[in-house]
Design a protein around this motif. Sequence first.
Motif, mmCIF file in Angstrom:
data_model
loop_
_atom_site.group_PDB
_atom_site.id
_atom_site.type_symbol
_atom_site.label_atom_id
_atom_site.label_comp_id
_atom_site.label_asym_id
_atom_site.label_seq_id
_atom_site.Cartn_x
_atom_site.Cartn_y
_atom_site.Cartn_z
ATOM 1 N N PRO A 70 0.817 -1.213 0.000
ATOM 2 C CA PRO A 70 0.000 0.000 0.000
ATOM 3 C C PRO A 70 0.855 1.269 0.000
ATOM 4 O O PRO A 70 1.888 1.334 0.675
ATOM 5 N N LEU A 71 0.404 2.239 -0.767
ATOM 6 C CA LEU A 71 1.078 3.526 -0.886
ATOM 7 C C LEU A 71 -0.001 4.596 -0.888
ATOM 8 O O LEU A 71 -0.939 4.532 -1.690
ATOM 9 N N LEU A 72 0.107 5.561 -0.003
ATOM 10 C CA LEU A 72 -0.835 6.668 0.059
ATOM 11 C C LEU A 72 -0.254 7.844 -0.725
ATOM 12 O O LEU A 72 0.903 8.223 -0.526
ATOM 13 N N VAL A 73 -1.065 8.394 -1.615
ATOM 14 C CA VAL A 73 -0.672 9.579 -2.362
ATOM 15 C C VAL A 73 -1.638 10.694 -1.993
ATOM 16 O O VAL A 73 -2.844 10.564 -2.187
ATOM 17 N N MET A 74 -1.105 11.766 -1.426
ATOM 18 C CA MET A 74 -1.882 12.951 -1.095
ATOM 19 C C MET A 74 -1.698 13.921 -2.250
ATOM 20 O O MET A 74 -0.650 14.547 -2.391
ATOM 21 N N ALA A 75 -2.729 13.989 -3.110
ATOM 22 C CA ALA A 75 -2.629 14.772 -4.337
ATOM 23 C C ALA A 75 -3.607 15.931 -4.314
ATOM 24 O O ALA A 75 -4.696 15.834 -3.745
ATOM 25 N N SER A 76 -3.235 17.003 -4.978
ATOM 26 C CA SER A 76 -4.149 18.124 -5.153
ATOM 27 C C SER A 76 -5.393 17.635 -5.871
ATOM 28 O O SER A 76 -5.318 16.827 -6.800
ATOM 29 N N GLY A 77 -6.544 18.136 -5.440
ATOM 30 C CA GLY A 77 -7.797 17.762 -6.070
ATOM 31 C C GLY A 77 -7.843 18.109 -7.544
ATOM 32 O O GLY A 77 -8.645 17.552 -8.291
ATOM 33 N N ALA A 78 -6.977 18.999 -7.990
ATOM 34 C CA ALA A 78 -6.927 19.384 -9.399
ATOM 35 C C ALA A 78 -5.959 18.519 -10.204
ATOM 36 O O ALA A 78 -5.887 18.635 -11.416
ATOM 37 N N ALA A 79 -5.222 17.645 -9.530
ATOM 38 C CA ALA A 79 -4.195 16.843 -10.199
ATOM 39 C C ALA A 79 -4.764 15.522 -10.710
ATOM 40 O O ALA A 79 -5.636 14.926 -10.085
ATOM 41 N N ARG A 80 -4.243 15.084 -11.822
ATOM 42 C CA ARG A 80 -4.512 13.744 -12.320
ATOM 43 C C ARG A 80 -3.216 12.968 -12.126
ATOM 44 O O ARG A 80 -2.209 13.240 -12.787
ATOM 45 N N VAL A 81 -3.235 12.032 -11.201
ATOM 46 C CA VAL A 81 -2.035 11.305 -10.807
ATOM 47 C C VAL A 81 -1.602 10.352 -11.921
ATOM 48 O O VAL A 81 -2.421 9.707 -12.556
ATOM 49 N N ASP A 82 -0.292 10.269 -12.139
ATOM 50 C CA ASP A 82 0.292 9.398 -13.157
ATOM 51 C C ASP A 82 1.007 8.244 -12.458
ATOM 52 O O ASP A 82 2.005 8.466 -11.761
ATOM 53 N N THR A 83 0.530 7.033 -12.653
ATOM 54 C CA THR A 83 1.117 5.879 -11.962
ATOM 55 C C THR A 83 2.554 5.616 -12.396
ATOM 56 O O THR A 83 3.345 5.089 -11.607
ATOM 57 N N ASP A 84 2.928 5.985 -13.615
ATOM 58 C CA ASP A 84 4.321 5.813 -14.044
ATOM 59 C C ASP A 84 5.242 6.762 -13.272
ATOM 60 O O ASP A 84 6.346 6.378 -12.883
ATOM 61 N N VAL A 85 4.770 7.984 -13.029
ATOM 62 C CA VAL A 85 5.548 8.955 -12.249
ATOM 63 C C VAL A 85 5.688 8.458 -10.805
ATOM 64 O O VAL A 85 6.767 8.533 -10.213
ATOM 65 N N ILE A 86 4.596 7.926 -10.256
ATOM 66 C CA ILE A 86 4.635 7.399 -8.892
ATOM 67 C C ILE A 86 5.599 6.215 -8.803
ATOM 68 O O ILE A 86 6.403 6.122 -7.874
ATOM 69 N N ALA A 87 5.512 5.305 -9.781
ATOM 70 C CA ALA A 87 6.403 4.139 -9.778
ATOM 71 C C ALA A 87 7.863 4.572 -9.777
ATOM 72 O O ALA A 87 8.682 4.029 -9.026
ATOM 73 N N ALA A 88 8.193 5.552 -10.607
ATOM 74 C CA ALA A 88 9.575 6.046 -10.656
ATOM 75 C C ALA A 88 9.975 6.678 -9.319
ATOM 76 O O ALA A 88 11.100 6.487 -8.855
#
Length: 154
Positions: free
Chosen positions: A57-75
């Motif tokens: 499990p990994l928690l990502v606290m992202a801005s409500g305006a952001a579209r999270v990129d799983t490739d960026v997170i993986a890196a």
Amino acid sequence: MHPRNQEVQDALAQAGIAAQIEVLDEHARTAARAAEQLGCEVAAIANSLVFLADDEPLLVMASGAARVDTDVIAAAVGAESVTKANAQQVRAATGQAIGGVAPTGHPTPLRTLVDPELGAHDTIWAAGGTPDTIVPLTFQQLVSITAGHVTTVR
């Protein structure tokens, strides 16, 4: 107070953060709905998104305006694969339901990434443990309470 909210409030107090959980008039399962009720920008909502990074499990606290990129997170975390957790996996990792996941109050601390774009706001709003609650925090409080790593998530 709902037990999930109490766990979050207790975790905030233990961390020395005086923020109080607020109950909204209606649920706020989306950033847009929360922002509408609070009268703030969607970007000031701290979305709590749970992913599985190589099945952890990994928690990502992202801005409500952001579209999270799983490739960026993986890196960012050195994972081979990152996938969005399903409702059962979210509850198992956080003890909370999707739409109400707080940045704290989980059964065990989660590895956390924090979107630096949240730092543009004096007050950011995070879920309080249930979909109808929210808690105001500063960016520094969010980073502190999650022991989060500040990194781009999109």
